[in-house]
Design a protein around this motif. Sequence first.
Motif, PDB file in Angstrom:
ATOM      1  N   ASP A  24      21.675  16.565  83.949  1.00 46.18           N
ATOM      2  CA  ASP A  24      22.500  16.679  85.160  1.00 46.18           C
ATOM      3  C   ASP A  24      23.927  17.087  84.805  1.00 46.18           C
ATOM      4  O   ASP A  24      24.542  17.920  85.489  1.00 46.18           O
ATOM      5  CB  ASP A  24      22.526  15.346  85.934  1.00 46.18           C
ATOM      6  CG  ASP A  24      21.179  15.012  86.574  1.00 46.18           C
ATOM      7  OD1 ASP A  24      20.305  15.919  86.632  1.00 46.18           O
ATOM      8  OD2 ASP A  24      20.993  13.849  86.995  1.00 46.18           O
ATOM      9  N   TRP A  25      24.442  16.477  83.739  1.00 43.68           N
ATOM     10  CA  TRP A  25      25.810  16.810  83.304  1.00 43.68           C
ATOM     11  C   TRP A  25      25.900  18.276  82.869  1.00 43.68           C
ATOM     12  O   TRP A  25      26.783  19.010  83.305  1.00 43.68           O
ATOM     13  CB  TRP A  25      26.228  15.884  82.161  1.00 43.68           C
ATOM     14  CG  TRP A  25      27.570  16.222  81.590  1.00 43.68           C
ATOM     15  CD1 TRP A  25      28.760  16.255  82.262  1.00 43.68           C
ATOM     16  CD2 TRP A  25      27.872  16.557  80.232  1.00 43.68           C
ATOM     17  NE1 TRP A  25      29.788  16.586  81.398  1.00 43.68           N
ATOM     18  CE2 TRP A  25      29.260  16.776  80.146  1.00 43.68           C
ATOM     19  CE3 TRP A  25      27.103  16.683  79.071  1.00 43.68           C
ATOM     20  CZ2 TRP A  25      29.898  17.126  78.950  1.00 43.68           C
ATOM     21  CZ3 TRP A  25      27.736  17.019  77.888  1.00 43.68           C
ATOM     22  CH2 TRP A  25      29.112  17.248  77.831  1.00 43.68           C
ATOM     23  N   CYS A  26      24.978  18.689  82.025  1.00 45.60           N
ATOM     24  CA  CYS A  26      24.986  20.082  81.553  1.00 45.60           C
ATOM     25  C   CYS A  26      24.934  21.059  82.733  1.00 45.60           C
ATOM     26  O   CYS A  26      25.645  22.065  82.753  1.00 45.60           O
ATOM     27  CB  CYS A  26      23.810  20.339  80.611  1.00 45.60           C
ATOM     28  SG  CYS A  26      24.017  19.581  78.985  1.00 45.60           S
ATOM     29  N   ASN A  27      24.101  20.723  83.713  1.00 39.13           N
ATOM     30  CA  ASN A  27      23.944  21.613  84.868  1.00 39.13           C
ATOM     31  C   ASN A  27      25.192  21.670  85.753  1.00 39.13           C
ATOM     32  O   ASN A  27      25.338  22.585  86.555  1.00 39.13           O
ATOM     33  CB  ASN A  27      22.733  21.186  85.714  1.00 39.13           C
ATOM     34  CG  ASN A  27      21.418  21.404  84.961  1.00 39.13           C
ATOM     35  OD1 ASN A  27      21.356  22.201  84.023  1.00 39.13           O
ATOM     36  ND2 ASN A  27      20.385  20.686  85.344  1.00 39.13           N
ATOM     37  N   SER A  28      26.081  20.694  85.587  1.00 36.01           N
ATOM     38  CA  SER A  28      27.294  20.649  86.419  1.00 36.01           C
ATOM     39  C   SER A  28      28.433  21.503  85.850  1.00 36.01           C
ATOM     40  O   SER A  28      29.411  21.772  86.542  1.00 36.01           O
ATOM     41  CB  SER A  28      27.783  19.204  86.556  1.00 36.01           C
ATOM     42  OG  SER A  28      28.415  18.761  85.359  1.00 36.01           O
ATOM     43  N   ILE A  29      28.307  21.906  84.593  1.00 39.71           N
ATOM     44  CA  ILE A  29      29.447  22.556  83.910  1.00 39.71           C
ATOM     45  C   ILE A  29      29.778  23.921  84.507  1.00 39.71           C
ATOM     46  O   ILE A  29      30.943  24.264  84.705  1.00 39.71           O
ATOM     47  CB  ILE A  29      29.168  22.679  82.376  1.00 39.71           C
ATOM     48  CG1 ILE A  29      29.046  21.285  81.745  1.00 39.71           C
ATOM     49  CG2 ILE A  29      30.255  23.501  81.681  1.00 39.71           C
ATOM     50  CD1 ILE A  29      30.284  20.422  81.731  1.00 39.71           C
ATOM     51  N   VAL A  30      28.757  24.707  84.817  1.00 41.29           N
ATOM     52  CA  VAL A  30      29.007  26.087  85.283  1.00 41.29           C
ATOM     53  C   VAL A  30      29.850  26.094  86.559  1.00 41.29           C
ATOM     54  O   VAL A  30      30.764  26.912  86.720  1.00 41.29           O
ATOM     55  CB  VAL A  30      27.672  26.878  85.428  1.00 41.29           C
ATOM     56  CG1 VAL A  30      26.811  26.360  86.573  1.00 41.29           C
ATOM     57  CG2 VAL A  30      27.952  28.372  85.594  1.00 41.29           C
ATOM     58  N   GLU A  31      29.571  25.147  87.446  1.00 37.84           N
ATOM     59  CA  GLU A  31      30.335  25.090  88.696  1.00 37.84           C
ATOM     60  C   GLU A  31      31.768  24.614  88.442  1.00 37.84           C
ATOM     61  O   GLU A  31      32.720  25.155  89.003  1.00 37.84           O
ATOM     62  CB  GLU A  31      29.634  24.135  89.679  1.00 37.84           C
ATOM     63  CG  GLU A  31      30.108  24.315  91.112  1.00 37.84           C
ATOM     64  CD  GLU A  31      29.366  23.400  92.075  1.00 37.84           C
ATOM     65  OE1 GLU A  31      30.022  22.941  93.026  1.00 37.84           O
ATOM     66  OE2 GLU A  31      28.166  23.152  91.870  1.00 37.84           O
TER      67      GLU A  31
END
Length: 307
Positions: A24-31
């Motif tokens: 979940d954390w990794c997926n939040s970085i791009v935004e």
Amino acid sequence: QASGTTWRVQTSWPGGIGLQIFKDWCNSIVEKTGGELAFRAFGAKDVVGDFQLFDAVKNGVLHAMNPFTTYWAGRMPASVFLTSYPLGLRNPHEWDVFFYGLGGLEIARELFRKHNMYYVGPIQHGPNVIHSKVPIRSLDDFRGRKMRLPGGMVAEVFQDIGAKTTLMPGSDVFAALEKGTIEIADYTGPAVNYALGFHQVTRFISLGPPGMMSLYQPVDLMDLTVGMKAWDALSPQMRQFVEMEVHVYSDMHHAKIQKADQESWPKYKEAGTRITRLSEDDVAELTRVAIPRWFSWANKDESAARL
């Protein structure tokens, strides 16, 4: 931005809440970075084996890793002092003071820079617990038993009290317990261990005395370490973002895992798992065994001594 950078980042979490929070954390970085940086998340063993992470980042197979820092004791003796060691610092805030107040972070970065990597920061998760097929009610109960440990100083302290220790990554523990190649296994906290099925292949969990879940790794730390080439390619602003983001992630990761740990205890009760506790006498005895090991590791090299 179409010109964004994507890092391949592998964690040591093989499953459960730990892996979920990481993804979940990794997926939040791009935004959060407006597309300038993205993290592509990989679980334990997805790209390389757990103990191969160090070389994978060093050689550019992965851009970054999120390992249990204790795994590098054999390559970098000082790393035993960058995470929980037996009867050492017992609370998460003490480690924050060590890293962010007393210079631990700077020494960690110097150490990893020698291997062409950048240590961004520690990531808290909580105490480790011991699952066993036999009840552990005193240190004597470890004698002669085959036990999984992460290596380094922790393994030596258990060898000193008579356990037959074996080194293996967390992702291999369930199978080893199931086959009976080990009788006792240390791994992370109760929630992740439940998700990995440890309650199906053991009957007991051993804790320290009340108020001290774990004597040997009370604050097991992970970290985020990045290959120097990938790190240097970021803008100064983005480097600062990643450093601050890791600090925030450490707090969130820790809190969510503690919550999951609390919620897991009734599940163990339902599964018939029995909790045994070591005593204050065991704490005193293990302290007597552990402190000489601190010094033997501190004497391995200058960096270890400084830490």
